[in-house]
Write a protein that holds these residues in place. Structure first.
Motif, PDB file in Angstrom:
ATOM      1  N   THR A   1     -20.668  20.070  16.024  1.00 26.59           N
ATOM      2  CA  THR A   1     -21.396  19.158  15.138  1.00 26.59           C
ATOM      3  C   THR A   1     -21.920  19.886  13.913  1.00 26.59           C
ATOM      4  OG1 THR A   1     -21.995  17.696  16.965  1.00 26.59           O
ATOM      5  CG2 THR A   1     -23.361  17.585  14.989  1.00 26.59           C
TER       6      THR A   1
ATOM      7  N   ARG B   1     -21.182  18.871  10.065  1.00 26.39           N
ATOM      8  CA  ARG B   1     -22.264  18.657   9.098  1.00 26.39           C
ATOM      9  C   ARG B   1     -22.129  19.577   7.892  1.00 26.39           C
ATOM     10  NH1 ARG B   1     -26.612  15.745  10.286  1.00 26.39           N
ATOM     11  NH2 ARG B   1     -27.999  17.153   9.129  1.00 26.39           N
TER      12      ARG B   1
ATOM     13  N   GLN C   1     -23.100   8.803  14.829  1.00 29.26           N
ATOM     14  CA  GLN C   1     -22.982   8.384  16.223  1.00 29.26           C
ATOM     15  C   GLN C   1     -23.657   7.040  16.474  1.00 29.26           C
ATOM     16  OE1 GLN C   1     -24.438  11.394  18.869  1.00 29.26           O
ATOM     17  NE2 GLN C   1     -23.934  10.281  20.714  1.00 29.26           N
TER      18      GLN C   1
ATOM     19  N   ASP D   1     -18.843  11.556  14.024  1.00 23.49           N
ATOM     20  CA  ASP D   1     -19.675  12.305  14.966  1.00 23.49           C
ATOM     21  C   ASP D   1     -19.830  11.499  16.252  1.00 23.49           C
ATOM     22  OD1 ASP D   1     -21.417  14.003  16.212  1.00 23.49           O
ATOM     23  OD2 ASP D   1     -23.139  13.530  14.944  1.00 23.49           O
ATOM     24  N   GLU D   2     -19.067  11.870  17.287  1.00 24.22           N
ATOM     25  CA  GLU D   2     -19.106  11.196  18.594  1.00 24.22           C
ATOM     26  C   GLU D   2     -19.025   9.672  18.420  1.00 24.22           C
ATOM     27  OE1 GLU D   2     -19.486  12.792  21.617  1.00 24.22           O
ATOM     28  OE2 GLU D   2     -20.482  14.694  21.246  1.00 24.22           O
TER      29      GLU D   2
ATOM     30  N   VAL E   1     -15.686  14.668  16.038  1.00 28.44           N
ATOM     31  CA  VAL E   1     -16.387  15.512  17.006  1.00 28.44           C
ATOM     32  C   VAL E   1     -16.508  14.777  18.327  1.00 28.44           C
ATOM     33  CG1 VAL E   1     -18.695  16.349  17.612  1.00 28.44           C
ATOM     34  CG2 VAL E   1     -17.687  16.985  15.431  1.00 28.44           C
TER      35      VAL E   1
END
Length: 349
Positions: free
Chosen positions: A62, A66, A101, A177-178, A209
């Motif tokens: 992560t 980022r 997320q 992100d997820e 991710v």
């Protein structure tokens, strides 16, 4: 989602078009004091690639995402996007878009207003930005929900809106992100297929991710498995699964036994292990005790403790198990073909 989706204002990527989303991390480190979250990683993601950053919590995946987005700045090293060094660029200047997320939709704005929000910040004409928002909602098959509020949508629908909001900026790379973690298992399977189709049709890179091995193996052109801030292995899903480089990779990716042979350690897939009652012990076998059996959908997973203190798994076909089930406490010989034993770097630890 449509198999022929195109970003509004763009043409579909073809053989004569310039592919977008070539990403490079060159010796990138992110340190927080003495602790290194990411430690001098080198990674090249070709244009128009679906890349999954995979690994356990705290591995640096992560943080890497980022840094690519510009929400963290690298302590050292360079990040390039389409051959432009974006290491110190503000997020809005990078040519990336990030889908978080939790989707982060504004609850008081309609679906179309959420999608158009970034264009509003750029002071684009209201009529024009809403037209573009509706065009993007068509891409993700959400146009008929344009006037609804986020609270009136399902989780999967909210995810599509968040995806449209990210894509409306016409990025070279979409960062996720997820993105599937909040969805139920059935919807997760459906949406991951839609993401894959959308990435291929748009012709940009997706960097995704996840901590889910199944998700990465199903989606990615390029799997990047991270561990304690470093890249443990990268390659196609088939390469990483079939030829794990280290014991960590074999164990994390799943479906393998890590077997210490003394002078070396090998990985053997659980579906390539045979169980024999009263079999001969050779260099490619060992005696073990059955400790449990679980139905695995595609067979029975037999848990074993070998006589050298190791734990092993064998995937046994249903018909074989039902013909004569393996019982807890039963003694067996675990064997494998030498050609199925993949030598690991660094031993079994």
């Amino acid at each position: 989602m449509s198999d022929s989706a195109v970003l509004p204002g763009k043409t579909a990527t073809g053989a004569g078009d310039k592919a977008r989303g070539r990403i490079e991390f060159a010796a990138v480190t992110k340190a927080y004091g003495a602790a290194k979250a990411v430690d001098a990683i080198d990674l090249k993601i070709p244009a128009s690639t679906y890349c999954c950053l995979l690994g356990p919590s705290g591995c640096g995946k992560t943080t890497s995402l980022r840094m690519l987005a510009g929400h963290e700045i690298a302590t050292s090293g360079d990040i390039l996007l389409d051959n432009v060094n974006v290491t110190n660029f503000a997020p809005a200047r990078r040519g990336t878009a990030m889908m978080f997320q939790n989707y982060a939709l504004f609850p008081h704005l309609t679906v179309e207003e959420n999608v158009a929000f970034s264009l509003k910040m750029k002071r684009e004409n209201r009529i024009e930005r809403l037209n573009r928002a509706r065009a993007m909602l068509r891409v993700v098959e959400m146009e008929r929900f344009a006037k609804r509020l986020p609270s009136q949508l399902s989780g999967g629908q909210q995810q599509r809106v968040a995806l449209a909001r990210a894509l409306i900026t016409q990025p070279s790379a979409l960062l996720l992100d997820e993105p599937l973690s909040a969805l139920d298992p059935f919807l997760r399977l459906r949406v991951r297929g839609e993401l894959r189709k959308l990435q291929k049709s748009l012709g940009i890179s997706f960097v995704h991710v996840t901590h889910s091995q199944d998700e990465a193996l199903a989606l990615a052109d390029l799997v990047v498995l991270m561990n304690v801030g470093r890249i443990e292995q990268q390659g196609t899903a088939q390469d990483v699964f079939s030829r794990p480089r280290t014991a960590f990779v074999a164990r994390f990716i799943g479906g393998h036994n890590v077997i210490d042979l003394g002078d070396k350690a090998v990985a053997v897939r659980t579906d390539r292990v045979a169980l024999v009652r009263g079999g001969e012990v050779t260099a490619s076998s060992r005696e073990a005790t059955v400790t449990g059996a679980e139905y695995a959908g595609n067979g029975f997973s037999i848990q074993l403790a070998d006589d050298r203190g190791g734990d092993l798994l064998a995937l046994v076909p249903e018909e074989t198990f039902h013909a004569r089930p393996f019982e807890e406490g039963e003694r067996v010989t675990v064997s494998w073909a030498p050609s199925d034993a993949h030598v690991l770097e660094g031993g079994a630890s």
